[in-house]
Design a protein around this motif. Structure first.
Motif, PDB file in Angstrom:
ATOM      1  N   LEU A  97     -14.032   8.981  12.128  1.00  0.00           N
ATOM      2  CA  LEU A  97     -13.791   7.699  11.462  1.00  0.00           C
ATOM      3  C   LEU A  97     -12.679   7.841  10.425  1.00  0.00           C
ATOM      4  N   ALA A  98     -12.627   8.971   9.738  1.00  0.00           N
ATOM      5  CA  ALA A  98     -11.546   9.210   8.772  1.00  0.00           C
ATOM      6  C   ALA A  98     -10.192   9.177   9.479  1.00  0.00           C
ATOM      7  N   VAL A  99     -10.122   9.783  10.664  1.00  0.00           N
ATOM      8  CA  VAL A  99      -8.869   9.763  11.446  1.00  0.00           C
ATOM      9  C   VAL A  99      -8.511   8.328  11.811  1.00  0.00           C
ATOM     10  N   THR A 100      -9.482   7.566  12.266  1.00  0.00           N
ATOM     11  CA  THR A 100      -9.241   6.165  12.644  1.00  0.00           C
ATOM     12  C   THR A 100      -8.733   5.356  11.455  1.00  0.00           C
ATOM     13  N   LEU A 101      -9.375   5.515  10.302  1.00  0.00           N
ATOM     14  CA  LEU A 101      -8.981   4.744   9.110  1.00  0.00           C
ATOM     15  C   LEU A 101      -7.600   5.139   8.612  1.00  0.00           C
ATOM     16  N   ALA A 102      -7.315   6.438   8.592  1.00  0.00           N
ATOM     17  CA  ALA A 102      -5.997   6.891   8.128  1.00  0.00           C
ATOM     18  C   ALA A 102      -4.905   6.428   9.096  1.00  0.00           C
ATOM     19  N   THR A 103      -5.197   6.465  10.382  1.00  0.00           N
ATOM     20  CA  THR A 103      -4.236   5.997  11.383  1.00  0.00           C
ATOM     21  C   THR A 103      -3.969   4.507  11.206  1.00  0.00           C
ATOM     22  N   ARG A 104      -5.028   3.743  10.947  1.00  0.00           N
ATOM     23  CA  ARG A 104      -4.877   2.303  10.712  1.00  0.00           C
ATOM     24  C   ARG A 104      -4.055   2.044   9.452  1.00  0.00           C
ATOM     25  N   ALA A 105      -4.296   2.842   8.409  1.00  0.00           N
ATOM     26  CA  ALA A 105      -3.526   2.690   7.166  1.00  0.00           C
ATOM     27  C   ALA A 105      -2.046   2.882   7.436  1.00  0.00           C
ATOM     28  N   LEU A 106      -1.707   3.905   8.206  1.00  0.00           N
ATOM     29  CA  LEU A 106      -0.301   4.163   8.523  1.00  0.00           C
ATOM     30  C   LEU A 106       0.305   3.022   9.339  1.00  0.00           C
ATOM     31  N   ALA A 107      -0.471   2.485  10.265  1.00  0.00           N
ATOM     32  CA  ALA A 107       0.029   1.396  11.105  1.00  0.00           C
ATOM     33  C   ALA A 107       0.311   0.126  10.303  1.00  0.00           C
ATOM     34  N   LEU A 108      -0.417  -0.065   9.209  1.00  0.00           N
ATOM     35  CA  LEU A 108      -0.231  -1.261   8.381  1.00  0.00           C
ATOM     36  C   LEU A 108       0.925  -1.147   7.398  1.00  0.00           C
ATOM     37  N   MET A 109       1.455   0.060   7.242  1.00  0.00           N
ATOM     38  CA  MET A 109       2.525   0.260   6.261  1.00  0.00           C
ATOM     39  C   MET A 109       3.865  -0.202   6.835  1.00  0.00           C
ATOM     40  N   PRO A 110       4.584  -1.033   6.103  1.00  0.00           N
ATOM     41  CA  PRO A 110       5.901  -1.467   6.576  1.00  0.00           C
ATOM     42  C   PRO A 110       6.855  -0.276   6.665  1.00  0.00           C
ATOM     43  N   PRO A 111       7.654  -0.229   7.721  1.00  0.00           N
ATOM     44  CA  PRO A 111       8.628   0.866   7.853  1.00  0.00           C
ATOM     45  C   PRO A 111       9.573   0.910   6.647  1.00  0.00           C
ATOM     46  N   GLY A 112       9.834   2.101   6.184  1.00  0.00           N
ATOM     47  CA  GLY A 112      10.781   2.285   5.094  1.00  0.00           C
ATOM     48  C   GLY A 112      10.232   2.029   3.704  1.00  0.00           C
ATOM     49  N   LYS A 113       8.960   1.651   3.594  1.00  0.00           N
ATOM     50  CA  LYS A 113       8.367   1.389   2.282  1.00  0.00           C
ATOM     51  C   LYS A 113       7.287   2.416   2.003  1.00  0.00           C
ATOM     52  N   ASP A 114       7.104   2.722   0.727  1.00  0.00           N
ATOM     53  CA  ASP A 114       6.049   3.631   0.294  1.00  0.00           C
ATOM     54  C   ASP A 114       6.101   4.963   1.026  1.00  0.00           C
ATOM     55  N   ALA A 115       7.275   5.577   1.065  1.00  0.00           N
ATOM     56  CA  ALA A 115       7.442   6.844   1.778  1.00  0.00           C
ATOM     57  C   ALA A 115       6.524   7.932   1.226  1.00  0.00           C
ATOM     58  N   GLU A 116       6.318   7.926  -0.073  1.00  0.00           N
ATOM     59  CA  GLU A 116       5.458   8.943  -0.682  1.00  0.00           C
ATOM     60  C   GLU A 116       4.004   8.777  -0.232  1.00  0.00           C
ATOM     61  N   LEU A 117       3.514   7.534  -0.241  1.00  0.00           N
ATOM     62  CA  LEU A 117       2.148   7.283   0.215  1.00  0.00           C
ATOM     63  C   LEU A 117       2.009   7.600   1.698  1.00  0.00           C
ATOM     64  N   ARG A 118       2.997   7.213   2.478  1.00  0.00           N
ATOM     65  CA  ARG A 118       2.967   7.499   3.923  1.00  0.00           C
ATOM     66  C   ARG A 118       2.866   9.002   4.165  1.00  0.00           C
ATOM     67  N   ALA A 119       3.678   9.777   3.479  1.00  0.00           N
ATOM     68  CA  ALA A 119       3.657  11.232   3.652  1.00  0.00           C
ATOM     69  C   ALA A 119       2.303  11.811   3.244  1.00  0.00           C
ATOM     70  N   ALA A 120       1.735  11.290   2.167  1.00  0.00           N
ATOM     71  CA  ALA A 120       0.437  11.782   1.696  1.00  0.00           C
ATOM     72  C   ALA A 120      -0.663  11.463   2.711  1.00  0.00           C
ATOM     73  N   ILE A 121      -0.648  10.255   3.257  1.00  0.00           N
ATOM     74  CA  ILE A 121      -1.657   9.888   4.254  1.00  0.00           C
ATOM     75  C   ILE A 121      -1.489  10.730   5.513  1.00  0.00           C
ATOM     76  N   GLU A 122      -0.251  10.960   5.931  1.00  0.00           N
ATOM     77  CA  GLU A 122      -0.007  11.796   7.115  1.00  0.00           C
ATOM     78  C   GLU A 122      -0.551  13.210   6.911  1.00  0.00           C
ATOM     79  N   THR A 123      -0.374  13.749   5.703  1.00  0.00           N
ATOM     80  CA  THR A 123      -0.898  15.085   5.396  1.00  0.00           C
ATOM     81  C   THR A 123      -2.422  15.093   5.450  1.00  0.00           C
ATOM     82  N   ARG A 124      -3.032  14.089   4.844  1.00  0.00           N
ATOM     83  CA  ARG A 124      -4.494  14.009   4.874  1.00  0.00           C
ATOM     84  C   ARG A 124      -5.005  13.808   6.299  1.00  0.00           C
TER      85      ARG A 124
END
Length: 93
Positions: free
Chosen positions: A54-81
């Motif tokens: 479920l953590a994988v599903t939620l993190a994947t969904r979070a990444l999918a909702l992020m607009p391209p080119g925005k919040d690069a730091e948060l995107r990288a952190a979520i990808e690492t997690r």
């Protein structure tokens, strides 16, 4: 609530997985299901409770909702997690 849930899910000194999930659920009800940062917190809380799929599903969904080119730091952190969740590792800060 979101910050409290994050601390309870990710800080070993105060970790309380059940409380993290409870507070994350309440925060998600207030914030809504389309917030990438909220989904990130929910993913961390689920991972802390051993619910890695479920953590994988939620993190994947979070990444999918992020607009391209925005919040690069948060995107990288979520990808690492997300990579950790796939290895069945909870996130520690």
């Amino acid at each position: 609530l979101q910050q409290l849930a994050w601390l309870l899910a990710t800080r070993p000194a105060v970790r309380d997985p059940a409380a993290a999930l409870k507070h994350a659920g309440r925060a998600a009800t207030l914030v809504g299901p389309r917030s990438p940062s909220m989904l990130d917190v929910l993913a961390a809380a689920e991972a802390a409770n051993g619910n890695f799929e479920l953590a994988v599903t939620l993190a994947t969904r979070a990444l999918a909702l992020m607009p391209p080119g925005k919040d690069a730091e948060l995107r990288a952190a979520i990808e690492t997690r997300l990579a950790g969740y796939r290895l069945k590792r909870m996130h520690d800060e």
